[in-house]
Scaffold this motif. Structure first.
Motif, PDB file in Angstrom:
ATOM      1  N   ARG A  79       0.822  -1.211   0.000  1.00 50.82           N
ATOM      2  CA  ARG A  79       0.000   0.000   0.000  1.00 50.82           C
ATOM      3  C   ARG A  79       0.858   1.264   0.000  1.00 50.82           C
ATOM      4  NH1 ARG A  79      -5.104  -1.699   1.514  1.00 50.82           N
ATOM      5  NH2 ARG A  79      -5.787   0.413   1.953  1.00 50.82           N
ATOM      6  N   GLU A  80       1.909   1.265   0.808  1.00 52.75           N
ATOM      7  CA  GLU A  80       2.772   2.444   0.879  1.00 52.75           C
ATOM      8  C   GLU A  80       3.496   2.671  -0.447  1.00 52.75           C
ATOM      9  OE1 GLU A  80       4.234   5.859   2.073  1.00 52.75           O
ATOM     10  OE2 GLU A  80       2.771   4.673   3.207  1.00 52.75           O
ATOM     11  N   GLN A  81       3.845   1.580  -1.123  1.00 51.53           N
ATOM     12  CA  GLN A  81       4.490   1.714  -2.430  1.00 51.53           C
ATOM     13  C   GLN A  81       3.531   2.334  -3.442  1.00 51.53           C
ATOM     14  OE1 GLN A  81       5.650  -2.394  -2.966  1.00 51.53           O
ATOM     15  NE2 GLN A  81       7.789  -1.944  -2.481  1.00 51.53           N
ATOM     16  N   ILE A  82       2.271   1.929  -3.407  1.00 45.90           N
ATOM     17  CA  ILE A  82       1.266   2.506  -4.306  1.00 45.90           C
ATOM     18  C   ILE A  82       1.119   3.998  -4.038  1.00 45.90           C
ATOM     19  CG2 ILE A  82      -1.213   2.569  -4.833  1.00 45.90           C
ATOM     20  CD1 ILE A  82      -1.254  -0.471  -4.354  1.00 45.90           C
ATOM     21  N   HIS A  83       0.983   4.343  -2.774  1.00 43.36           N
ATOM     22  CA  HIS A  83       0.804   5.750  -2.393  1.00 43.36           C
ATOM     23  C   HIS A  83       2.016   6.588  -2.803  1.00 43.36           C
ATOM     24  CE1 HIS A  83       0.879   9.206   0.439  1.00 43.36           C
ATOM     25  NE2 HIS A  83      -0.413   9.214   0.190  1.00 43.36           N
ATOM     26  N   SER A  84       3.208   6.087  -2.528  1.00 44.36           N
ATOM     27  CA  SER A  84       4.427   6.843  -2.855  1.00 44.36           C
ATOM     28  C   SER A  84       4.613   6.971  -4.357  1.00 44.36           C
ATOM     29  CB  SER A  84       5.652   6.146  -2.245  1.00 44.36           C
ATOM     30  OG  SER A  84       5.574   6.130  -0.839  1.00 44.36           O
ATOM     31  N   LEU A  85       4.328   5.895  -5.084  1.00 46.67           N
ATOM     32  CA  LEU A  85       4.547   5.911  -6.530  1.00 46.67           C
ATOM     33  C   LEU A  85       3.611   6.887  -7.234  1.00 46.67           C
ATOM     34  CD1 LEU A  85       5.991   4.853  -9.010  1.00 46.67           C
ATOM     35  CD2 LEU A  85       4.416   2.908  -9.032  1.00 46.67           C
ATOM     36  N   ILE A  86       2.321   6.853  -6.930  1.00 48.85           N
ATOM     37  CA  ILE A  86       1.390   7.725  -7.635  1.00 48.85           C
ATOM     38  C   ILE A  86       1.661   9.194  -7.308  1.00 48.85           C
ATOM     39  CG2 ILE A  86      -0.474   7.739  -5.907  1.00 48.85           C
ATOM     40  CD1 ILE A  86      -0.842   7.553  -9.768  1.00 48.85           C
ATOM     41  N   ASN A  87       2.069   9.470  -6.083  1.00 53.86           N
ATOM     42  CA  ASN A  87       2.370  10.859  -5.724  1.00 53.86           C
ATOM     43  C   ASN A  87       3.679  11.339  -6.349  1.00 53.86           C
ATOM     44  OD1 ASN A  87       0.233  11.973  -3.806  1.00 53.86           O
ATOM     45  ND2 ASN A  87       0.628   9.976  -2.910  1.00 53.86           N
ATOM     46  N   ALA A  88       4.661  10.433  -6.463  1.00 52.81           N
ATOM     47  CA  ALA A  88       5.905  10.792  -7.142  1.00 52.81           C
ATOM     48  C   ALA A  88       5.658  11.054  -8.622  1.00 52.81           C
ATOM     49  CB  ALA A  88       6.943   9.681  -6.959  1.00 52.81           C
ATOM     50  N   MET A  89       4.797  10.236  -9.232  1.00 55.16           N
ATOM     51  CA  MET A  89       4.437  10.466 -10.629  1.00 55.16           C
ATOM     52  C   MET A  89       3.724  11.800 -10.788  1.00 55.16           C
ATOM     53  SD  MET A  89       3.167   6.600 -11.643  1.00 55.16           S
ATOM     54  CE  MET A  89       2.630   7.041 -13.310  1.00 55.16           C
ATOM     55  N   ASP A  90       2.864  12.128  -9.849  1.00 52.38           N
ATOM     56  CA  ASP A  90       2.122  13.388  -9.929  1.00 52.38           C
ATOM     57  C   ASP A  90       3.054  14.594  -9.826  1.00 52.38           C
ATOM     58  OD1 ASP A  90      -0.612  14.138 -10.349  1.00 52.38           O
ATOM     59  OD2 ASP A  90      -0.569  15.106  -8.394  1.00 52.38           O
ATOM     60  N   ASP A  91       4.133  14.444  -9.072  1.00 52.42           N
ATOM     61  CA  ASP A  91       5.105  15.536  -8.950  1.00 52.42           C
ATOM     62  C   ASP A  91       5.715  15.904 -10.300  1.00 52.42           C
ATOM     63  OD1 ASP A  91       4.728  15.716  -6.228  1.00 52.42           O
ATOM     64  OD2 ASP A  91       6.491  14.521  -5.700  1.00 52.42           O
ATOM     65  N   ILE A  92       5.862  14.913 -11.186  1.00 53.89           N
ATOM     66  CA  ILE A  92       6.449  15.181 -12.500  1.00 53.89           C
ATOM     67  C   ILE A  92       5.577  16.148 -13.285  1.00 53.89           C
ATOM     68  CG2 ILE A  92       7.137  14.169 -14.707  1.00 53.89           C
ATOM     69  CD1 ILE A  92       7.665  11.527 -13.173  1.00 53.89           C
ATOM     70  N   LEU A  93       4.283  15.853 -13.354  1.00 46.99           N
ATOM     71  CA  LEU A  93       3.380  16.726 -14.108  1.00 46.99           C
ATOM     72  C   LEU A  93       3.204  18.080 -13.437  1.00 46.99           C
ATOM     73  CD1 LEU A  93       0.546  14.606 -15.729  1.00 46.99           C
ATOM     74  CD2 LEU A  93       1.835  16.460 -16.772  1.00 46.99           C
ATOM     75  N   ASP A  94       3.246  18.108 -12.120  1.00 45.12           N
ATOM     76  CA  ASP A  94       3.182  19.394 -11.421  1.00 45.12           C
ATOM     77  C   ASP A  94       4.336  20.294 -11.860  1.00 45.12           C
ATOM     78  OD1 ASP A  94       0.912  18.680 -10.043  1.00 45.12           O
ATOM     79  OD2 ASP A  94       1.959  18.132  -8.197  1.00 45.12           O
ATOM     80  N   LEU A  95       5.527  19.710 -11.981  1.00 42.76           N
ATOM     81  CA  LEU A  95       6.694  20.501 -12.383  1.00 42.76           C
ATOM     82  C   LEU A  95       6.602  20.938 -13.844  1.00 42.76           C
ATOM     83  CD1 LEU A  95       9.771  18.871 -10.615  1.00 42.76           C
ATOM     84  CD2 LEU A  95       9.110  21.279 -10.557  1.00 42.76           C
ATOM     85  N   LEU A  96       6.072  20.073 -14.694  1.00 46.90           N
ATOM     86  CA  LEU A  96       5.873  20.473 -16.085  1.00 46.90           C
ATOM     87  C   LEU A  96       4.927  21.669 -16.168  1.00 46.90           C
ATOM     88  CD1 LEU A  96       5.562  16.950 -17.727  1.00 46.90           C
ATOM     89  CD2 LEU A  96       7.233  18.702 -18.391  1.00 46.90           C
ATOM     90  N   GLN A  97       3.841  21.608 -15.412  1.00 48.21           N
ATOM     91  CA  GLN A  97       2.898  22.722 -15.402  1.00 48.21           C
ATOM     92  C   GLN A  97       3.548  23.971 -14.798  1.00 48.21           C
ATOM     93  OE1 GLN A  97      -0.386  22.739 -12.581  1.00 48.21           O
ATOM     94  NE2 GLN A  97      -1.804  23.270 -14.228  1.00 48.21           N
ATOM     95  N   ASP A  98       4.286  23.799 -13.695  1.00 45.75           N
ATOM     96  CA  ASP A  98       4.965  24.940 -13.066  1.00 45.75           C
ATOM     97  C   ASP A  98       5.940  25.603 -14.043  1.00 45.75           C
ATOM     98  OD1 ASP A  98       3.601  24.481 -10.727  1.00 45.75           O
ATOM     99  OD2 ASP A  98       5.290  23.514  -9.699  1.00 45.75           O
ATOM    100  N   SER A  99       6.682  24.784 -14.791  1.00 46.81           N
ATOM    101  CA  SER A  99       7.651  25.333 -15.751  1.00 46.81           C
ATOM    102  C   SER A  99       6.952  26.118 -16.845  1.00 46.81           C
ATOM    103  CB  SER A  99       8.481  24.194 -16.359  1.00 46.81           C
ATOM    104  OG  SER A  99       9.212  23.503 -15.365  1.00 46.81           O
ATOM    105  N   LEU A 206      11.700   4.243  -6.859  1.00 48.88           N
ATOM    106  CA  LEU A 206      10.560   3.544  -6.256  1.00 48.88           C
ATOM    107  C   LEU A 206      10.243   2.255  -7.012  1.00 48.88           C
ATOM    108  CD1 LEU A 206       8.250   6.607  -5.532  1.00 48.88           C
ATOM    109  CD2 LEU A 206       9.172   5.050  -3.802  1.00 48.88           C
ATOM    110  N   ILE A 207      10.288   2.316  -8.334  1.00 42.72           N
ATOM    111  CA  ILE A 207      10.000   1.125  -9.129  1.00 42.72           C
ATOM    112  C   ILE A 207      11.069   0.056  -8.923  1.00 42.72           C
ATOM    113  CG2 ILE A 207       9.831   0.253 -11.507  1.00 42.72           C
ATOM    114  CD1 ILE A 207       8.358   2.842 -12.225  1.00 42.72           C
ATOM    115  N   GLU A 208      12.321   0.474  -8.805  1.00 39.92           N
ATOM    116  CA  GLU A 208      13.372  -0.499  -8.523  1.00 39.92           C
ATOM    117  C   GLU A 208      13.092  -1.222  -7.209  1.00 39.92           C
ATOM    118  OE1 GLU A 208      16.983   1.762  -8.621  1.00 39.92           O
ATOM    119  OE2 GLU A 208      17.361   1.300 -10.732  1.00 39.92           O
ATOM    120  N   GLY A 209      12.631  -0.477  -6.208  1.00 39.23           N
ATOM    121  CA  GLY A 209      12.291  -1.084  -4.922  1.00 39.23           C
ATOM    122  C   GLY A 209      11.147  -2.071  -5.049  1.00 39.23           C
TER     123      GLY A 209
END
Length: 215
Positions: A79-99, A206-209
């Motif tokens: 469960r923690e891996q799911i939560h961490s992974l989806i939020n880490a992925m979301d950070d990528i698009l947040d930065l694209l939008q911020d840029s 995260l995916i490697e883990g």
């Protein structure tokens, strides 16, 4: 035990990850197109709007994953891996939008070649993130697990390439840019763009883990 029986045993987490990965890639491609057509205001606004649309779609996917976690008794991975992974992925698009927003808020008039190079590396990182995510459902297969690790290594290399481009861009900026305002603007943009590949590397880690624990 009754509580467990009332909750679904598995949700469509992998489908949601794939959907989010698609939004990341499409958002990165729209951002790249915005940079390539920056001198055309109409196209710039069109592609910036596309970045926003993909970010909003991804936010909805992230929210659905987090809701599903609360409704699912047994998850396909931790469960923690799911939560961490989806939020880490979301950070990528947040930065694209911020840029994208930063370029417009700072009233950047033209895009240096270094920005295009960093945007290109960001898009490549995002494509590898999407590919790695598509492999998650079949990590029990040794070949798939190996392919996932290889993809994560490719992301690490791209992140290192982005680091080098950013350092070179910064050096050139401080040597050649005489307008202090332009220097401040471009410095902030370079740092944001390099951070996109950093967030992709976070996802790769995260995916490697997940691979090590589930293959």
């Amino acid at each position: 035990m009754l509580f467990g029986k009332l909750l679904p045993k598995e949700g469509n987490f992998f489908e949601l990850f794939n959907d989010h990965g698609t939004q990341i890639v499409e958002g990165a491609r729209a951002f790249m197109a915005m940079c390539e057509n920056y001198s055309d205001i109409t196209l710039r606004e069109k592609f910036a709007a596309e970045v926003d649309a993909h970010e909003h779609h991804a936010d909805r996917v992230t929210a659905e994953v987090n809701r599903l976690l609360h409704r699912t008794f047994i998850t396909p991975i931790d469960r923690e891996q799911i939560h961490s992974l989806i939020n880490a992925m979301d950070d990528i698009l947040d930065l694209l939008q911020d840029s994208s927003e930063t370029m417009q808020l700072y009233d950047v008039r033209s895009i240096p070649e270094d920005v295009l190079r960093l945007a290109e590396l960001s898009a490549k990182c995002c494509e590898r993130v999407q590919h790695a995510v598509t492999l998650l459902p079949k990590l029990s297969q040794p070949q798939t697990a190996e392919a996932a690790i290889k993809t994560c290594e490719e992301i690490d290399k791209l992140e290192s390439d982005a680091d080098r481009v950013m350092r070179s861009a910064m050096s050139r900026l401080f040597r050649e840019q005489e307008d202090v305002r332009e220097l401040i603007k471009l410095k902030a943009i370079y740092e944001q763009l390099e951070s996109i590949s950093d967030r992709c590397e976070d996802v790769a880690n995260l995916i490697e883990g997940i691979v090590l624990e589930n293959s």
